[in-house]
Motif scaffolding. Sequence first.
Motif, PDB file in Angstrom:
ATOM      1  N   GLU A   1     -36.127   5.161  24.041  1.00 11.25           N
ATOM      2  CA  GLU A   1     -35.052   5.423  23.095  1.00 11.25           C
ATOM      3  C   GLU A   1     -34.930   6.912  22.807  1.00 11.25           C
ATOM      4  OE1 GLU A   1     -33.675   3.620  18.826  1.00 11.25           O
ATOM      5  OE2 GLU A   1     -35.737   4.360  18.949  1.00 11.25           O
ATOM      6  N   ARG A   2     -36.041   7.578  22.520  1.00 17.74           N
ATOM      7  CA  ARG A   2     -36.021   9.008  22.188  1.00 17.74           C
ATOM      8  C   ARG A   2     -35.566   9.859  23.376  1.00 17.74           C
ATOM      9  NH1 ARG A   2     -36.217   6.923  17.820  1.00 17.74           N
ATOM     10  NH2 ARG A   2     -37.824   7.189  16.280  1.00 17.74           N
TER      11      ARG A   2
ATOM     12  N   THR B   1     -25.964  -2.169  20.221  1.00 20.03           N
ATOM     13  CA  THR B   1     -25.252  -2.490  21.459  1.00 20.03           C
ATOM     14  C   THR B   1     -23.904  -1.792  21.571  1.00 20.03           C
ATOM     15  OG1 THR B   1     -26.328  -4.650  21.412  1.00 20.03           O
ATOM     16  CG2 THR B   1     -24.488  -4.394  22.914  1.00 20.03           C
ATOM     17  N   LEU B   2     -23.130  -1.765  20.486  1.00 16.54           N
ATOM     18  CA  LEU B   2     -21.775  -1.191  20.559  1.00 16.54           C
ATOM     19  C   LEU B   2     -21.766   0.282  20.989  1.00 16.54           C
ATOM     20  CD1 LEU B   2     -20.110  -2.924  17.487  1.00 16.54           C
ATOM     21  CD2 LEU B   2     -19.474  -3.211  19.899  1.00 16.54           C
TER      22      LEU B   2
ATOM     23  N   VAL C   1     -27.626   6.704  29.345  1.00 18.99           N
ATOM     24  CA  VAL C   1     -27.309   5.598  28.437  1.00 18.99           C
ATOM     25  C   VAL C   1     -28.150   4.370  28.779  1.00 18.99           C
ATOM     26  CG1 VAL C   1     -25.509   3.986  27.723  1.00 18.99           C
ATOM     27  CG2 VAL C   1     -24.999   6.414  27.888  1.00 18.99           C
ATOM     28  N   LEU C   2     -28.391   4.124  30.049  1.00 18.33           N
ATOM     29  CA  LEU C   2     -29.232   2.979  30.424  1.00 18.33           C
ATOM     30  C   LEU C   2     -30.647   3.148  29.878  1.00 18.33           C
ATOM     31  CD1 LEU C   2     -28.040   2.238  34.069  1.00 18.33           C
ATOM     32  CD2 LEU C   2     -27.596   0.891  32.000  1.00 18.33           C
ATOM     33  N   ILE C   3     -31.179   4.356  29.960  1.00 18.64           N
ATOM     34  CA  ILE C   3     -32.515   4.622  29.404  1.00 18.64           C
ATOM     35  C   ILE C   3     -32.492   4.396  27.896  1.00 18.64           C
ATOM     36  CG2 ILE C   3     -34.247   6.423  28.987  1.00 18.64           C
ATOM     37  CD1 ILE C   3     -33.314   7.628  31.734  1.00 18.64           C
TER      38      ILE C   3
ATOM     39  N   HIS D   1     -33.328   1.324  22.801  1.00 19.05           N
ATOM     40  CA  HIS D   1     -32.681   1.069  21.509  1.00 19.05           C
ATOM     41  C   HIS D   1     -32.376  -0.415  21.301  1.00 19.05           C
ATOM     42  CE1 HIS D   1     -30.774   2.441  17.900  1.00 19.05           C
ATOM     43  NE2 HIS D   1     -29.569   2.033  18.260  1.00 19.05           N
ATOM     44  N   VAL D   2     -31.739  -1.030  22.264  1.00 15.94           N
ATOM     45  CA  VAL D   2     -31.425  -2.462  22.140  1.00 15.94           C
ATOM     46  C   VAL D   2     -32.713  -3.279  22.174  1.00 15.94           C
ATOM     47  CG1 VAL D   2     -30.185  -4.409  23.166  1.00 15.94           C
ATOM     48  CG2 VAL D   2     -29.098  -2.146  23.077  1.00 15.94           C
TER      49      VAL D   2
END
Length: 156
Positions: A45-46, A114-115, A136-138, A143-144
């Motif tokens: 996430e970070r 998710t949004l 964004v995939l990482i 995150h999700v």
Amino acid sequence: MGHFGFSYVGLIYLLMLMIPNLIWTKKQPIGYDSSNENKILRMMERVGQVLVTCTVLIFSDFNIKPWSTWSIWLLISFLLMVLYELWWIRYFRSDRTLKDFYSSFAGVPFAGATLPVLAFFLLGVYGRVIWLMVSVLILGVGHVGIHAEHRKELIT
């Protein structure tokens, strides 16, 4: 691959992302505790946050271009960001419980995580910048994934 230059669209997206999150720091859900989060997901996430923030600002490909069918990607992406803002409004008006924070919105699970991930990914598609899509995939996995773990704990 991307053309270097400032993206005002990227800046607008980051402001739409960061302003509610800054407000959230003062209005966190009752009982929120991030101390037991999966370290690998947190690291992803970070790293994803840093990569997305940099990438979305340094490529001018995200800026508005003359209308074409390709512009639909930007339109859908922006609509997802608007839904994200609406989700925040609903959260801030709620009792701000953990259930509220990890809720679905407009049929999107873990909407708060998710949004924006979907919106930034589609912004990458619009700009044809693979670097943003990979970033964004990482971010999305971390995150999700963290939100899914918290929601699972809440249910059990």
